[in-house]
Design an enzyme around this catalytic site. Structure first.
Site, PDB file in Angstrom:
ATOM      1  N   SER A  21      30.551  45.439  55.284  1.00 19.91           N
ATOM      2  CA  SER A  21      30.462  45.973  56.133  1.00 19.91           C
ATOM      3  C   SER A  21      32.000  47.066  56.055  1.00 19.91           C
ATOM      4  O   SER A  21      32.549  46.923  55.492  1.00 19.91           O
ATOM      5  CB  SER A  21      29.766  46.240  57.261  1.00 19.91           C
ATOM      6  N   HIS A  22      31.491  47.356  57.845  1.00 21.43           N
ATOM      7  CA  HIS A  22      33.171  48.358  58.307  1.00 21.43           C
ATOM      8  C   HIS A  22      33.801  47.553  58.510  1.00 21.43           C
ATOM      9  O   HIS A  22      34.858  47.901  59.145  1.00 21.43           O
ATOM     10  CB  HIS A  22      32.429  49.046  59.291  1.00 21.43           C
ATOM     11  N   ASP A  65      32.150  53.825  55.562  1.00 19.18           N
ATOM     12  CA  ASP A  65      33.069  51.979  55.454  1.00 19.18           C
ATOM     13  C   ASP A  65      32.193  51.521  54.038  1.00 19.18           C
ATOM     14  O   ASP A  65      31.907  52.076  53.183  1.00 19.18           O
ATOM     15  CB  ASP A  65      31.503  51.862  56.176  1.00 19.18           C
ATOM     16  N   ASP A  99      30.833  49.548  53.199  1.00 19.61           N
ATOM     17  CA  ASP A  99      29.864  49.749  51.842  1.00 19.61           C
ATOM     18  C   ASP A  99      28.930  50.595  51.970  1.00 19.61           C
ATOM     19  O   ASP A  99      27.760  50.071  51.040  1.00 19.61           O
ATOM     20  CB  ASP A  99      28.933  48.113  51.730  1.00 19.61           C
ATOM     21  N   ASP A 113      26.887  52.076  53.621  1.00 17.94           N
ATOM     22  CA  ASP A 113      26.391  52.686  54.818  1.00 17.94           C
ATOM     23  C   ASP A 113      26.064  53.479  55.600  1.00 17.94           C
ATOM     24  O   ASP A 113      24.795  54.385  56.607  1.00 17.94           O
ATOM     25  CB  ASP A 113      24.806  51.226  54.576  1.00 17.94           C
ATOM     26  N   ARG A 114      28.139  53.140  56.043  1.00 14.27           N
ATOM     27  CA  ARG A 114      27.518  54.158  57.454  1.00 14.27           C
ATOM     28  C   ARG A 114      28.365  55.579  57.471  1.00 14.27           C
ATOM     29  O   ARG A 114      28.468  55.693  56.321  1.00 14.27           O
ATOM     30  CB  ARG A 114      28.968  53.488  58.835  1.00 14.27           C
ATOM     31  N   LYS A 120      20.591  51.869  55.444  1.00  9.90           N
ATOM     32  CA  LYS A 120      21.596  53.119  56.714  1.00  9.90           C
ATOM     33  C   LYS A 120      22.270  54.038  55.407  1.00  9.90           C
ATOM     34  O   LYS A 120      22.200  53.111  54.024  1.00  9.90           O
ATOM     35  CB  LYS A 120      21.880  53.428  57.578  1.00  9.90           C
TER      36      LYS A 120
HETATM   37  C1  G16 Z   1      24.615  46.839  61.212  1.00  3.88           C
HETATM   38  C2  G16 Z   1      23.599  46.893  61.249  1.00  3.88           C
HETATM   39  C3  G16 Z   1      23.551  48.626  62.088  1.00  3.88           C
HETATM   40  C4  G16 Z   1      23.610  47.860  63.086  1.00  3.88           C
HETATM   41  C5  G16 Z   1      25.336  47.294  62.880  1.00  3.88           C
HETATM   42  C6  G16 Z   1      25.366  46.881  64.534  1.00  3.88           C
HETATM   43  O1  G16 Z   1      26.211  47.753  60.892  1.00  3.88           O
HETATM   44  O2  G16 Z   1      23.076  47.008  60.233  1.00  3.88           O
HETATM   45  O3  G16 Z   1      22.135  48.535  61.611  1.00  3.88           O
HETATM   46  O4  G16 Z   1      23.435  48.921  64.381  1.00  3.88           O
HETATM   47  O5  G16 Z   1      25.630  46.450  62.150  1.00  3.88           O
HETATM   48  O6  G16 Z   1      26.430  45.732  65.019  1.00  3.88           O
HETATM   49  P1  G16 Z   1      26.732  45.326  65.823  1.00  3.88           P
HETATM   50  O7  G16 Z   1      26.250  44.162  65.973  1.00  3.88           O
HETATM   51  O8  G16 Z   1      28.230  45.115  66.033  1.00  3.88           O
HETATM   52  O9  G16 Z   1      26.900  45.877  66.837  1.00  3.88           O
HETATM   53  P2  G16 Z   1      26.889  47.257  59.557  1.00  3.88           P
HETATM   54  O10 G16 Z   1      27.821  48.594  59.033  1.00  3.88           O
HETATM   55  O11 G16 Z   1      27.536  45.814  60.018  1.00  3.88           O
HETATM   56  O12 G16 Z   1      25.509  46.948  58.260  1.00  3.88           O
END
Ligand code: G16
Length: 559
Positions: free
Chosen positions: A115-116, A287, A289, A291-292, A388
C-alpha cells in the site's frame, strides 16, 4: 505436459496478516519458501473451492511484484486453479482488482502490495487475499490462513511453467492432465469502463476543459510513482481531456522513486507546494496501490478525509451511480471524525461505526445496507467495489464541483455553515520500539477502564473535559454477528470530543502509535485544527504518557 512437484517446507513464525494483508520487509519475503508458504496457505484456506477456480492477480508495481506473480502462477497451476486473470506486467491497482473480481465473478484475488509503505529492496512488500465479493478477506479467513502457515509442511509448484506476463492475451498450459489458463489483461480497461458507468464523463470533461460560463478547471494529480499512473493518464488525459501537465509522477516505479507513497500533507508535500505556488483549482494524490486519496483545493486548501466523506455523502446525488440507485447507509471507521454522522442523521440514513480496516465495510455493502464510507486514513469509497478507491474519490469530487460550480474551499465552508465542523487531527509516531508501546496501551487501558475514570475531568488551556465513556472499542458485525475486540482505546467526553489511541496494523517493523483527536464545534468558529485541538492534544498526551513511553517529543507525521 508440465509436472507438479511437491516441495517440503518448514513454517515461518509471524505470517499473520495485519489490517490489510501480510506486510513485511522485502528481505523477509526473500527467505527460502517464505512467499511460497504464504501463497500455498491462501490456497489451502480455500481448499473446498480452489480446484477449477478463477483468481485475479496483480499488484502495485513495487519491487518483487513480478517475481511473486511468477511464483503465484506456478503454485496456482499446481493446485488445480483453472484460470488466472493477471494485469499486464503484474500491474493492477487494489480497486481494479476488486472491480475485476466482481465483474468476472471469480473466487477471489491475490493483491501484491504494501500500500502506502515505501518500496524497493530495503523496504516493504505485501500479499493480501481478497474474496469473491472483491473485498479484503475477513478476520475468520485471515485467521485460517495464519493458522495454516504455522504448520505448513509442503507446497505444490509447477517449476517449469514459464508465462509471458508482458503479453496481453490467453496462454494455455497442460499441467499433468488439466488445462491451466493464464489470461494477461490490460490493467486499466475494465476499471475505466466501470468509471464511465458510474460518473458522467462528458459533464466532468466540460468542467475540466471550460465552457462559455466557466474557465477551464485546472488540476494537478500526483500518482506518487505508484500504480495509478496508467489509470490516471487514461482517465484524466485521454478520456477527460486534461492537459498532459495535469499529471505528475505517473510512471509506476519499483521503489516509488525513493519516496513514501502515502498521500498526506507530509509525504505529498511536493504536491501541496506545487498547488500552493501554481494556478490550480484542485489537487489530488494517490498512494502506492491506488486506494488512498488526498484532495486539496486552490492555494492547497486541505480537505480532511473525514470531511471529504461527509461532503461526498451530502452531494451523493451528483454522481449518476447514486442518483440511479439511491444511497443506503453511510459508515466510517471508529477513529474517523464524526462529520458524516451528521449528514446521515439529517438525511435519515443508517449510520455504522466499524473498526479500522476496509474489510469491516464489506458485509454491510453485500447486505445492501451501506453505499458510501470512509476512513481518516485517506480512504474513501462506495459499494461500487469492496476496496477504497482513490481515483473514484477524485472523480466524485469533480462531479460535485461540476454540479455546484463552487470551489473546493467554498464547498467545505458551505458544509460547515450547515452542519458545524468536526476538527480532527492524527499524530503518528512511526517505528517506535514495540515493547514500551504495548506497555503504554496496557497501562492506558487499565487507567481508563478503572472505576471512577468515567465522570472524571481534565483541564487544559481554557477548556475542561468530562469523561462520558472510555473503553477498548469492540464491534459486532450486524450481518454475521462476528465480533472484533480490542480495536482501539477511546475516551469520549461529555461535549462529544474524542481521544482515540491505537497501534497501526500496517507497519512492517516496530510499532507505530496513532493518536486521533476529534472535536465538534456547532457554530462557525474559524481556526486552524492544530490550534483548536491543542488543549485536547495536551490532555491526550498527558493521560497516555505517550512522550514518556515512546521517548518521542514530537510525532513523525501530523495530519
Ligand atoms: C489499510 C486498510 C485501511 C485502514 C488502514 C489503517 O490501509 O485498508 O482500511 O484504514 O490500513 O492502517 P493502520 O492500521 O496502519 O492505521 P492500506 O491503504 O494500507 O491498505
Amino acid at each position: 505436459m508440465l509436472n507438479v512437484v511437491t516441495v517440503n517446507t518448514n513454517p515461518y513464525e509471524g505470517q499473520k496478516p495485519g489490517t490489510s494483508g501480510l506486510r513485511k520487509k522485502v528481505k523477509v519475503f526473500l527467505q527460502e519458501n517464505y512467499t511460497e508458504n504464504f501463497i500455498q496457505s491462501i490456497l489451502d484456506a480455500n481448499k473446498d473451492s480452489i480446484v477449477g477456480s478463477t483468481l485475479v492477480v496483480g499488484g502495485d508495481g513495487r519491487y518483487l511484484v513480478k517475481e511473486v506473480v511468477h511464483k503465484i502462477i506456478k503454485i496456482c497451476g499446481a493446485n488445480g486453479v483453472a484460470k488466472l486473470l493477471i494485469g499486464q506486467n503484474g500491474i493492477l491497482s487494489t480497486p481494479a482488482v476488486s472491480c475485476i473480481i466482481r465483474k468476472y465473478k471469480t473466487l477471489g484475488g491475490i493483491v501484491l502490495t504494501a500500500s502506502h509503505n515505501p518500496g524497493g529492496i530495503n523496504n516493504d512488500f505485501g500479499i493480501k487475499f481478497n474474496c469473491s465479493n472483491g473485498g479484503p478477506a475477513p478476520d475468520n479467513t485471515t485467521n485460517e490462513i495464519y493458522s495454516l502457515t504455522t504448520h505448513i509442511k509442503q507446497y505444490k509448484i509447477v517449476p517449469d511453467l514459464v508465462c509471458a506476463v508482458d503479453q496481453i492475451g490467453m496462454q494455455t498450459f497442460t499441467v499433468e492432465d488439466r488445462q491451466f489458463v493464464v489470461e494477461v489483461i490490460d490493467p486499466v480497461q475494465d476499471y475505466v469502463d466501470y468509471m464511465k458507468e458510474i460518473f458522467d464523463f462528458p459533464k466532468i470533461k466540460t468542467l475540466i476543459q471550460g465552457s462559455e460560463q466557466r474557465p477551464p478547471f485546472k488540476m494537478l494529480i500526483d500518482c506518487m510513482s505508484g500504480v495509478t499512473g496508467p489509470y490516471v493518464k487514461r482517465i484524466f488525459i485521454s478520456e477527460l481531456g486534461a492537459p498532459e501537465g495535469s499529471v505528475r509522477r505517473a510512471t509506476p516505479l519499483e521503489d516509488f522513486g525513493g519516496a513514501h507513497p502515502d498521500p498526506n500533507l507530509t509525504y505529498a508535500a511536493d504536491l501541496v507546494t506545487a498547488v500552493k505556488n501554481g494556478d490550480y483549482d484542485f489537487g489530488a494524490a494517490f498512494d502506492g496501490d491506488g486506494d488512498r486519496n488526498m484532495i486539496i483545493g486552490r492555494d492547497a486548501f486541505f480537505v480532511s478525509p473525514s470531511d471529504s466523506l461527509a461532503v461526498l455523502a451530502e452531494h451523493a446525488q451528483c454522481v449518476p451511480y447514486f442518483a440511479r440507485r439511491g444511497v443506503r447507509g453511510l459508515a466510517r471507521s471508529m477513529p474517523t471524525a464524526a462529520a458524516v454522522d451528521r449528514v446521515a442523521a439529517k438525511h435519515g440514513k443508517e449510520m455504522f461505526e466499524v473498526p479500522t480496516g476496509w474489510k469491516y465495510f464489506g458485509n454491510l455493502m453485500d447486505a445492501g445496507r451501506l453505499s458510501l464510507c470512509g476512513e481518516e486514513s485517506f480512504g474513501t469509497g462506495s459499494d461500487h467495489v469492496r476496496e477504497k478507491d482513490g481515483v473514484w474519490a477524485a472523480l466524485a469530487w469533480l462531479s460535485v464541483l461540476a454540479t455546484s460550480g463552487l470551489s473546493v474551499q467554498g464547498t467545505l465552508e458551505a458544509h460547515w455553515a450547515k452542519y458545524g465542523r468536526n476538527y480532527f487531527t492524527r499524530y503518528d509516531y512511526e517505528e517506535c520500539a514495540s515493547d514500551p508501546c504495548n506497555e503504554m496501551m496496557q497501562a492506558l487501558e487499565k487507567k481508563i477502564t478503572a472505576p471512577g475514570f468515567v465522570g472524571s475531568s481534565f483541564s487544559s488551556g481554557n477548556k475542561t473535559y468530562v469523561v462520558k465513556l472510555a473503553d477498548n472499542f469492540s464491534y459486532m458485525d450486524p450481518i454475521d454477528k462476528s465480533v472484533a475486540m480490542k480495536q482501539g482505546l477511546r475516551i469520549i467526553f461529555e461535549d462529544g470530543s474524542r481521544i482515540v489511541l491505537r497501534l497501526s496494523g500496517t507497519g512492517s517493523s516496530g510499532a507505530t502509535v496513532r493518536l486521533y483527536i476529534d472535536s465538534y464545534e456547532a457554530t462557525e468558529v474559524r481556526g486552524d485544527a492544530q490550534q483548536m485541538l491543542r488543549p485536547l492534544i495536551e490532555v491526550a498526551l498527558d493521560i497516555s504518557q505517550l512522550r514518556q513511553y515512546t521517548g518521542r517529543a514530537a510525532p513523525t507525521v501530523i495530519t
